[in-house]
Structure formats: structure tokens, C-alpha cells
Design a protein around this motif. Structure first.
Motif, PDB file in Angstrom:
ATOM      1  N   SER A  81       0.832  -1.199   0.000  1.00 25.89           N
ATOM      2  CA  SER A  81       0.000   0.000   0.000  1.00 25.89           C
ATOM      3  C   SER A  81       0.862   1.241   0.000  1.00 25.89           C
ATOM      4  CB  SER A  81      -0.926   0.000   1.220  1.00 25.89           C
ATOM      5  OG  SER A  81      -0.162  -0.032   2.408  1.00 25.89           O
ATOM      6  N   GLY A  82       0.282   2.332  -0.471  1.00 30.92           N
ATOM      7  CA  GLY A  82       0.987   3.603  -0.518  1.00 30.92           C
ATOM      8  C   GLY A  82       1.078   4.265   0.844  1.00 30.92           C
ATOM      9  N   LYS A  83       1.613   5.452   0.851  1.00 30.62           N
ATOM     10  CA  LYS A  83       1.810   6.171   2.109  1.00 30.62           C
ATOM     11  C   LYS A  83       0.613   7.012   2.493  1.00 30.62           C
ATOM     12  CE  LYS A  83       4.304   9.754  -0.463  1.00 30.62           C
ATOM     13  NZ  LYS A  83       5.581  10.483  -0.583  1.00 30.62           N
ATOM     14  N   GLU A  84      -0.381   7.120   1.633  1.00 30.29           N
ATOM     15  CA  GLU A  84      -1.560   7.915   1.934  1.00 30.29           C
ATOM     16  C   GLU A  84      -2.611   7.033   2.597  1.00 30.29           C
ATOM     17  OE1 GLU A  84      -2.917   9.640  -1.646  1.00 30.29           O
ATOM     18  OE2 GLU A  84      -1.086  10.784  -2.026  1.00 30.29           O
ATOM     19  N   ARG A  85      -3.010   7.403   3.811  1.00 29.39           N
ATOM     20  CA  ARG A  85      -4.035   6.677   4.539  1.00 29.39           C
ATOM     21  C   ARG A  85      -4.693   7.580   5.563  1.00 29.39           C
ATOM     22  NH1 ARG A  85      -1.226   1.778   7.279  1.00 29.39           N
ATOM     23  NH2 ARG A  85      -0.276   1.707   5.201  1.00 29.39           N
ATOM     24  N   VAL A  97      -8.076   3.809   6.790  1.00 34.10           N
ATOM     25  CA  VAL A  97      -8.731   3.721   5.495  1.00 34.10           C
ATOM     26  C   VAL A  97      -7.716   4.086   4.422  1.00 34.10           C
ATOM     27  CG1 VAL A  97     -10.623   4.555   4.051  1.00 34.10           C
ATOM     28  CG2 VAL A  97     -10.937   4.328   6.526  1.00 34.10           C
ATOM     29  N   LEU A  98      -7.562   3.194   3.455  1.00 35.88           N
ATOM     30  CA  LEU A  98      -6.630   3.435   2.359  1.00 35.88           C
ATOM     31  C   LEU A  98      -7.403   3.933   1.149  1.00 35.88           C
ATOM     32  CD1 LEU A  98      -4.451   0.201   2.628  1.00 35.88           C
ATOM     33  CD2 LEU A  98      -3.981   2.456   3.588  1.00 35.88           C
TER      34      LEU A  98
END
Length: 287
Positions: A81-85, A97-98
Motif C-alpha cells: 500500500s501507498g503512504k496515503e491513509r 482507510v486506504l
């Protein structure tokens, strides 16, 4: 003409004298010495100790700073998963929440996170390139109807070469092909021709080029293709998940014991490893 001939003779005598004097002095200027790389210390008993000695000589170690190989260090399967959550702190519950990220942006974020963790890797070599090379190995093995354990061995060899700082952006495909060739020779030699044909078909790398590069890769692996079961099994299990299979379904329930007879060397090690894990985990009693 006579003075010129005398000068030439004097020059020849002088050069002969200097050469003889250098030889008598025990390695003087007249002795020609060719410098090369010696791998003699790797042929001693315990080649892993020789590998450590070579690392100390060259002044660098594998990327993790240790001598033991960690199958989760270079390519962590949890890094998906990316770094934005978004983190939600609710009463008695903490959830994250991703958000949806485009594949290209997610690829850039994963490469950035991986590069921050592995700053010692060659510039231009990214996580996506490593995963793509390893995925190609599995694809070729399944296409040739070979053992999945051969792909697992190739993954370990490829990652160890990355840790040895041998792999870069330009030669990653060649190193992956060489790793597959070494794994096939060790695990199932009869499938080597089929796998090399797949390499030529997909990567356009002639088998002669693969054979020429084998020795240098073999030297970087400390002339030791033996692996511990714990090093192979994480890759083996991950590859079976990608192929939508389970280890017990692939190896068979009868072959997962310690005393099983599996025709492949790596398969036998995996069965032994799974049998040891089963013995260490006691069965739960149902009340």
C-alpha cells in the motif's frame, strides 16, 4: 654500418642484463606480474566463512549489515500500500482507510518507500524492477512445467546478488536469467534447456551469454548453492500463492513429513521444513 650494429648489440646486452638482474633480485622490474582476483579463500571448509572474509576484505557487507540472509528484508510482501491513509480513532476502535490510488502513482510511492529503506542499492534499481524480474522467473517456470521450488531457489540467488551489489538497472534481466540457470542446474538439470529457451524467447538473451556470466555470479554466491529450508520456504509459499496453490496441495499431504522422498532437492528441504514446523506446533485440544 658497423657503429650502428655495435650500438644495437650494446642495447640488447643492456636489456638482457637488467632482466637477469631483476629475476635474481626476487621479483624486480624485469619480472612481469599479472594481477587478478583470487577466490581461493572461498574454497575452504565452510564457504560462508569465506564469504564473510571476502566482505571484510572488500569493505562492504550485504545491505542488511549482517551475514545471515533474510527473505523478508529486500522484498517485503507487506509493502503493498501507498503512504496515503486516513486513521480513524473511534471509541474502542482504531481503523485506517486506504484511499484509491492510480496504479502508476502507487508504483511510484512503493518505489519511494523502498528506496528510503534501501539507500545502498544501485541507482536506478527499484522495487518494481526487482519484482518484475522475479515474476518473469515464475512465469517461465510455470510455462516450462518445471518445479516451483526452482523459481524459489532462483529468487533467493537473485536477491543475494542484489545484496552483494552486483545487480543494477542494466544487467538485472541477465542476472535473473543466470540465477534461474544456476537454480535449474542445482534442482532439476533436465529442465535447463527448456528454461534457457524461454529466456531467449522473452528476454532475447542468448544462452551463451548466460553461460559466460555464470561463473562471476557463482563466485559472488561464494561457490555455495546450498540453502537453508527457512530461506527457501517464504519464497516458495509466496510463489504458490501467486499460482493459486497451497504448499500441501502442491507437495501432497504424504510428502510433507520429515521422512518423505521427493525427487527434487529443494522439494525435499521444503517438506522437511514443513514437517519440523508441524512438530513444533502442538495440536489444540477441543473441550
Amino acid at each position: 654500418r658497423q657503429p650502428r650494429q655495435r650500438d644495437r648489440r650494446r642495447g640488447r646486452r643492456g636489456r638482457r642484463g637488467r632482466g637477469e638482474g631483476g629475476d635474481e633480485g626476487g621479483g624486480g622490474e624485469g619480472t612481469l606480474k599479472l594481477k587478478g582476483t583470487s577466490y581461493g579463500f572461498l574454497l575452504r571448509e565452510g564457504s560462508r566463512e569465506g564469504s564473510r572474509e571476502r566482505s571484510s576484505r572488500e569493505g562492504h557487507s550485504s545491505g542488511d549489515g549482517g551475514d545471515a540472509y533474510d527473505p523478508y528484508f529486500l522484498d517485503d510482501p507487506a509493502l503493498q500500500s501507498g503512504k496515503e491513509r486516513m486513521v480513524l480513532n473511534l471509541p474502542g476502535l482504531v481503523a485506517s482507510v486506504l484511499p484509491y490510488v492510480r496504479p502508476r502513482a502507487l508504483k511510484a510511492q512503493l518505489n519511494e518507500q523502498w528506496a528510503l529503506k534501501h539507500q545502498w542499492v544501485s541507482r536506478g534499481l527499484t522495487l518494481s524492477k526487482i519484482r518484475a524480474a522475479k515474476a518473469s522467473l515464475l512465469e517461465w517456470v510455470l510455462e516450462a512445467n518445471c518445479e516451483v521450488s526452482t523459481a524459489a531457489l532462483a529468487h533467493v540467488y537473485f536477491e543475494r546478488l542484489v545484496l552483494r551489489r552486483v545487480v543494477n538497472k542494466a544487467n538485472r534481466k541477465l542476472v535473473a536469467a543466470v540465477s534461474l540457470s544456476l537454480a535449474a542446474k542445482w534442482n532439476e538439470p533436465e529442465s535447463l534447456g527448456t528454461l534457457l529457451a524461454a529466456v531467449e524467447r522473452h528476454y532475447s538473451i542468448p544462452r551463451a551469454t548466460v553461460f559466460r556470466s555464470e561463473f562471476s555470479a557463482y563466485a559472488e554466491l561464494a561457490f555455495d548453492l546450498r540453502l537453508e529450508p527457512g530461506d527457501i520456504f517464504p519464497h516458495f509459499s509466496r510463489l504458490l500463492t501467486q499460482a493459486e496453490r497451497t504448499p500441501h496441495d502442491y507437495l501432497g499431504e504424504a510428502n510433507c513429513g520429515v521422512s518423505s522422498r521427493v525427487p527434487r532437492a529443494a522439494g525435499g528441504l521444503l517438506c522437511e521444513y514443513m514437517g519440523q514446523k508441524r512438530r513444533k506446533c502442538p495440536k489444540k485440544r477441543v473441550s
